[in-house]
Write a protein that holds these residues in place. Structure first.
Motif, PDB file in Angstrom:
ATOM      1  N   GLU A 132      37.825 -19.530 -34.885  1.00 19.80           N
ATOM      2  CA  GLU A 132      36.498 -19.861 -35.422  1.00 19.80           C
ATOM      3  C   GLU A 132      36.387 -19.498 -36.892  1.00 19.80           C
ATOM      4  OE1 GLU A 132      33.619 -19.590 -31.493  1.00 19.80           O
ATOM      5  OE2 GLU A 132      34.084 -17.728 -32.562  1.00 19.80           O
ATOM      6  N   ALA A 133      36.991 -18.383 -37.293  1.00 21.76           N
ATOM      7  CA  ALA A 133      36.961 -17.994 -38.704  1.00 21.76           C
ATOM      8  C   ALA A 133      37.711 -19.010 -39.562  1.00 21.76           C
ATOM      9  CB  ALA A 133      37.564 -16.596 -38.878  1.00 21.76           C
ATOM     10  N   ALA A 136      35.689 -22.233 -39.896  1.00 22.99           N
ATOM     11  CA  ALA A 136      34.515 -22.062 -40.751  1.00 22.99           C
ATOM     12  C   ALA A 136      34.875 -22.016 -42.231  1.00 22.99           C
ATOM     13  CB  ALA A 136      33.766 -20.792 -40.361  1.00 22.99           C
ATOM     14  N   SER A 137      36.140 -21.687 -42.525  1.00 24.03           N
ATOM     15  CA  SER A 137      36.532 -21.487 -43.926  1.00 24.03           C
ATOM     16  C   SER A 137      37.431 -22.585 -44.475  1.00 24.03           C
ATOM     17  CB  SER A 137      37.261 -20.146 -44.080  1.00 24.03           C
ATOM     18  OG  SER A 137      38.449 -20.140 -43.307  1.00 24.03           O
TER      19      SER A 137
END
Length: 330
Positions: A132-133, A136-137
């Protein structure tokens, strides 16, 4: 001693056999609980390819991760990598990794992967948080997980297992009596088996590690291995003899061979104390990422590249590329 036990050459494995049955029961129940939906697993919005192993100890998994990421990048895919980050301890997770992230936080393998591939990398004990990180980036087509075959909380689209071709599965039993995290029958359900060294069996992909020139940790100067004299070789990897054997295959016989535990945290004083006058320290690239900030002029590392051969390599890459592009279109 542990190699003798796990290979079956020492009868001490029989004393550990009751414990291995407990390990096997627990690991099997965990897998079944996810398969039958008793515990919930998570599917990422992009395809996930797991590269893992069935045994404890180093099998050459990280070079395969680097190879796969680079091959997919050449095909124009945007690849992210997630890892548990063994050997590192961050203040908070998930941790986004770059080439300058301290290995004390991220672990050595994620930093090495980031340095070699330039791909976005994230570490977290829970792989979902790392995925997820990354999403998101970064704009990502596909996720490759470094290890995590037994992390069934994360669903996967393809599974690739790396096998040490010399040691293979030892006596075949679960930890601690043998080297197995899962029994060899697990190979029947994976998408590809890559065998590092030794002889690949039918339907397996043969892999070898090819050494480049030695690289100086301070100056990044490269020289042929033959240019190094009075070498002290050190390795803090899952199976240090593989590194020492590689040196000998390239005509280097170290004056001293020193094996450290995998993910060992080095210090300047510890390593300078290994050398006598005129000796050079030669280490693996994985060790080098932990030593650069206090490296000395006579410290070198040896990068290696995974080379896969056989008719199954191209279909594997084509399959993963189609998976990523189909998902992007859908």
């Amino acid at each position: 001693m542990i190699d003798r036990i796990w290979s079956g050459r020492s009868p001490l494995w029989l004393l550990l056999w009751p414990l291995c049955l407990i390990y096997g029961l627990v690991s099997t129940l965990i897998r079944i609980s996810y398969q039958r939906g008793w515990r919930k697993s998570w599917r990422a919005p992009v395809p996930v390819v797991v590269i893992g192993n069935l045994t404890a100890g180093g099998n050459g998994k990280t070079p395969v991760v680097i190879w796969l990421v680079q091959e997919l990048q050449r095909r124009g895919l945007k690849v992210g990598v997630v890892s548990r980050g063994y050997g590192g301890k961050a203040d908070r997770y998930p941790l986004l990794v770059n080439v300058d992230t301290p290995t004390e936080q991220a672990g050595d393998e994620p930093v090495l992967i980031a340095q070699r591939t330039g791909a976005p990398v994230a570490v977290a004990p829970k792989r979902r948080a790392a995925v997820e990180a990354l999403l998101a980036s970064s704009d990502i087509d596909l996720i490759v997980t470094d290890d995590g075959l037994q992390h069934y909380a994360l669903q996967r689209d393809r599974e690739i297992v790396v096998v040490d071709g010399m040691r293979r599965f030892g006596n075949g039993w679960w930890l601690p009596a043998g080297p197995m995290r899962e029994r060899a029958s697990r190979l029947n359900s994976v998408d590809a088996v890559i065998v590092n060294g030794g002889s690949a069996e039918p339907n397996e992909i043969a892999m070898s590690l090819h050494a480049g020139e030695a690289v100086n940790l301070q100056t990044h100067q490269t020289v042929p291995l033959s240019a190094l004299q009075k070498v002290v070789a050190m390795a803090g990897i899952g199976h240090p003899p593989r590194f020492f054997n590689t040196l000998k295959q390239h005509g280097i016989t170290p004056e001293t061979e020193i094996a450290f535990a995998d993910h060992h945290a080095y210090s300047k004083d510890e390593l300078t104390g290994l050398l006598a006058d005129g000796q050079m320290l030669l280490m693996t690239e994985k060790d080098a990422v932990k030593c650069r900030r206090f490296a000395q002029p006579d410290w070198w590392y040896l990068p290696v590249e995974a080379e896969l051969s056989g008719s199954a390599v191209a279909p594997l890459l084509n399959d993963i590329e189609r998976l990523a592009r189909r998902d992007a279109i859908d």
